[in-house]
Design an enzyme around this catalytic site. Structure first.
Site, PDB file in Angstrom:
ATOM      1  N   ASP A  52      -7.257  -7.576  19.847  1.00 15.18           N
ATOM      2  CA  ASP A  52      -7.861  -7.180  18.574  1.00 15.18           C
ATOM      3  C   ASP A  52      -8.622  -5.852  18.682  1.00 15.18           C
ATOM      4  OD1 ASP A  52      -7.037  -9.531  17.285  1.00 15.18           O
ATOM      5  OD2 ASP A  52      -8.749 -10.626  18.103  1.00 15.18           O
ATOM      6  N   ASP A  98     -11.562 -11.492  18.069  1.00  9.62           N
ATOM      7  CA  ASP A  98     -12.286 -11.907  19.271  1.00  9.62           C
ATOM      8  C   ASP A  98     -11.534 -11.598  20.562  1.00  9.62           C
ATOM      9  OD1 ASP A  98     -10.217 -13.751  19.029  1.00  9.62           O
ATOM     10  OD2 ASP A  98     -11.392 -15.340  19.982  1.00  9.62           O
ATOM     11  N   CYS A 126     -44.972  13.450   7.564  1.00 13.50           N
ATOM     12  CA  CYS A 126     -44.057  13.291   6.437  1.00 13.50           C
ATOM     13  C   CYS A 126     -42.628  13.490   6.917  1.00 13.50           C
ATOM     14  CB  CYS A 126     -44.370  14.284   5.332  1.00 13.50           C
ATOM     15  SG  CYS A 126     -44.005  15.987   5.790  1.00 13.50           S
ATOM     16  N   ASP A 150      -8.538 -12.260  12.055  1.00 13.39           N
ATOM     17  CA  ASP A 150      -7.608 -12.754  13.055  1.00 13.39           C
ATOM     18  C   ASP A 150      -7.632 -14.286  12.963  1.00 13.39           C
ATOM     19  OD1 ASP A 150      -5.971 -12.788  15.382  1.00 13.39           O
ATOM     20  OD2 ASP A 150      -7.743 -13.329  16.543  1.00 13.39           O
ATOM     21  N   CYS A 201     -41.465  16.555   8.821  1.00 17.85           N
ATOM     22  CA  CYS A 201     -41.701  16.629  10.264  1.00 17.85           C
ATOM     23  C   CYS A 201     -40.491  16.119  11.037  1.00 17.85           C
ATOM     24  CB  CYS A 201     -42.930  15.805  10.641  1.00 17.85           C
ATOM     25  SG  CYS A 201     -44.434  16.310   9.778  1.00 17.85           S
TER      26      CYS A 201
END
Length: 742
Positions: free
Chosen positions: A630, A626, A14, A427, A17
């Site tokens: 950035d 990208d 459960c 961007d 644990c």
């Protein structure tokens, strides 16, 4: 990235644990972070520590563990789970073979009374038979409860063992010493004990079956890896196991074959289906010099390529590891639930004790049987499993589903944050646009020609790595223009470049650069604004203080950018475009894709500052980019999305990586996040409502009003089905469809 050790954990019954195992792992010296995934029964541990010490710590906590490593680890784990699934079914059948006839006999009045001379030996025999079945079919509950008790803990095994054990002990006492209990309380509950064990085992088997479907994404990714590769050694082609392929080896790929390792094509050309990694449906043309990655399929043609990444270093292996880590990570909501679940079982034990005392004191000896029934039912109906599964099972399916669309989510926290976004900053170059600009117009000033403008501009830019510089140099190459050597080249951040040519200082850049050098641009200013209004980027060229002309460059807008922006807006997000380009060009691009808010002419180092300003206004902000410039903004944002075709720095800084270049991936990731969070809330709501209603009813709250006592066997069935319901609800996420497809 810190070294991670992955363990397979067994014996967890459960959510309680989870906290025990995590505490045990965290206590090992050298461990920096330990996360246990209850849905997958695994643990991921980061830090400078040996696997043996981790395994030993888990065993001392009352559970068992084994390190998962190598390509067969996942298969071994699945084989072990399948064996456990079959064991649970056998135990269910054995318990049902005794339990069902006992229920029918008891309800139909076919069994003799307990206090008769014939009845007592028959019931005693049934009691011993029940004990044997409980040892075989339910022995693991008692073993688990004992292990938990030894480390001063309590878990679901504790509840089942106490509930069924109490029912059996009480029944034996009634059979052996019927005079010690009131006549109205003389009832044996052997059938309840074995039927509860049968139902809980059946529920565990069904849950395990359903959980197996949540790991389909990982299995599918692992299945992309071929077992063998065709290598060229000493001029001969031969098939060898994938583990024997070395770096720098030449490999042959034939039509229809899957590529075994990463490498570069050295001979031939073809088209490669990369949809299984990127989600991009159309095959990609590959020729000499292009990179191919493991797991993709060669559609047509045959080629040779040289291996450059093998084993755990291939893109596919890294994707598998990233998805696996994300599936095992916990968002904030998951950690909160784990804390609640950690005290759930002890709380239920207290409720059970209180239930017995209340019934016994209110009803005295007359209601002793009700006290026993209510106490056993409370122990059985409480289900910490549903609570523990509610979050991780949805995270597993959600992260796996995202991977199918080429979206790699770094962790559960990023998945949760993506569902709370209010604003998203895009961007421009490489994100909204293709990222491959080209020269569109050459506008010479008086006394200059287009050839002279391009020759001078390309000569200045030949030392630059900027995409716009590459476009200008490429245009000069196409016209076979010979470039001049320049000296003292300097890139001026956010403005342009300068260099010396034949003793003259030359400049190429934006208005700010011209103004800073006191160069008059009035002659071509209107033409430049006209070009900017057409979404082109005009750059002024000057030699000394004399204006030479304008070089205009345009970066085509991606075909699906406008549709993706509409999807983002339909998701309730404010879409903002952030760019270093001039305002007129940026606004022209924004108009074409439907973006209302533009922040233009931003210096690269200031991008993260604009993200911070949005956050200070109380908005939850995402950044999509990208490039290297950035990276700070991606790290500053609440959720950073890196376009997969971008730089490694951008990807490393992002929370989510899109394997394909389309902005639809951003909309898909956010939609998956919404769906996953909604699913988690449904699971948690169901689990809390089930326990909130089930425990009072089990305690007999309806008896004074309706005279109704809940049967412990019905409680056992309800408990078993609650976990199955949670897992089945999470599996609905597997049917998520991208809005780009609809």
């Amino acid at each position: 990235m810190t070294a991670a050790t992955r363990l397979s954990i067994s014996g967890m019954s459960c959510a309680g644990c989870v906290a025990s195992v995590e505490q045990a792992l965290q206590a090992v010296p050298g461990v920096e972070q330990a996360e246990v995934n209850f849905a997958e029964h695994t643990a991921t541990v980061e830090g400078d520590v040996s696997a043996d010490k981790l395994v030993e710590a888990v065993k001392q906590a009352g559970y068992d563990a084994a390190e998962m490593k190598g390509q067969n680890a996942e298969a071994d784990k699945e084989a072990a789970e399948m064996a456990h699934y079959r064991r649970l079914l056998r135990k269910t059948a054995v318990a049902a073979v005794l339990g069902v006839p006992l229920v029918i006999g008891d309800m139909g009045g076919f069994l003799p009374a307990l206090d008769t001379s014939l009845g007592q030996p028959i019931w005693l025999f049934l009691g011993l038979l029940t004990l044997g079945v409980m040892i075989y079919a339910g022995g693991h509950f008692f073993t688990g409860a004992w292990k938990a008790f030894r480390v001063h803990n309590a878990n679901m095994d504790t509840l089942i063992a106490l509930g069924t054990g109490a029912a059996w002990v009480y029944s034996v006492v009634v059979v052996l010493f019927p005079d010690t209990v009131p006549s109205l309380a003389r009832h044996a509950y052997f059938e309840a004990a074995v039927v509860i064990i049968a139902l809980v085992n059946l529920g565990g088997a069904l849950e395990m079956r359903a959980r197996g479907k949540t790991s389909e994404a990982i299995r599918r990714l692992i299945g992309l890896q071929p077992k063998t590769a065709r290598v060229v050694r000493e001029g001969k082609e031969q098939d060898v196991p994938i583990d024997e392929v070395g770096l720098g080896e030449t490999l042959r790929i034939r039509p229809g074959e899957r590529i075994p390792v990463d490498g570069d094509i050295i001979d031939g050309h073809s088209s490669v289906d990369e949809s299984m990694l990127t989600g991009e449906p159309l095959p990609v043309t590959k020729q000499v010099g292009d990179e191919v990655v493991a797991g993709t399929i060669n559609v047509s043609g045959s080629f040779l390529f040289q291996s450059k990444r093998i084993g755990a270093d291939t893109v596919l292996a890294q994707i598998i590891e990233m998805v696996r880590r994300a599936q095992g990570s916990k968002p904030a909501i998951g950690r909160l639930v784990d804390k609640v679940a950690g005290v759930f079982v002890p709380a239920v034990l207290l409720v059970a004790v209180a239930t017995f005392l209340i019934w016994f004191n209110l009803g005295g000896e007359v209601l002793l049987s009700h006290a026993i029934v209510a106490t056993v039912t409370v122990l059985i109906i409480a289900c910490p499993c549903a609570l523990g599964l509610a979050t991780p099972i949805s995270i597993m399916v959600g992260v796996g589903k995202a991977a199918e669309y080429g979206i790699l989510i770094r962790n559960g926290e990023a998945l949760q944050q993506a569902g709370k976004l209010e604003a998203i900053v895009l961007d421009k170059t490489g994100t909204v646009t293709v990222g491959r600009p080209s020269v569109t117009h050459l506008v010479p000033a008086a006394d200059y020609s287009e050839e002279q403008v391009l020759q001078l501009a390309a000569s200045l830019e030949q030392g630059s790595e900027h995409p716009l510089a590459h476009a200008i140099v490429e245009a000069a190459k196409q016209r076979e223009i010979t470039l001049s050597d320049v000296q003292r080249f300097e890139a001026i951040t956010g403005q342009g470049v300068s260099a010396e040519l034949d003793g003259d200082v030359c400049y190429l850049g934006n208005v700010r650069l011209m103004q800073s050098q006191g160069i008059d641009i009035g002659e071509l200013q209107d033409r430049a604004q006209q070009l900017a209004g057409q979404a082109e980027t005009p750059m002024y060229l000057a030699r000394g203080q004399q204006l030479v002309g304008i070089v205009a460059v345009a970066d085509p807008i991606k075909d699906d950018s406008a549709a993706a922006v509409r999807r983002l807006q339909q998701l309730g997000l404010k879409v903002i475009m952030l760019t270093g380009d001039n305002t007129a060009t940026a606004q022209a691009v924004a108009r074409q894709v439907g973006i209302d808010e533009v922040i233009a002419e931003v210096q690269p180092q200031d991008k993260n500052r604009h993200i911070e300003q949005l956050q200070q206004r109380g908005e939850v902000v995402a950044m999509v980019g990208d490039g290297i410039n950035d990276a700070p903004a991606l790290a500053q944002a609440d959720v950073g999305f890196a376009i997969g075709s971008g730089t490694d720095v951008a990807i490393e800084s992002a929370d989510v990586t899109l394997m394909r270049g389309s902005l639809h991936g951003v909309a898909d990731a956010i939609a998956i996040s919404h769906a996953t969070l909604r699913n988690i809330k449904q699971n948690l709501f169901g689990a809390f409502v089930y326990n909130s209603l089930g425990i009072p009813i089990a305690a007999g709250i309806l008896y004074p009003i309706m005279g109704l006592m809940l049967n412990p066997m019905i409680a056992g069935a309800a408990m078993a089905m609650s976990s199955v319901t949670v897992v089945s609800n999470a599996n609905r996420l597997r049917w998520f469809k991208s809005g780009a497809q609809s």
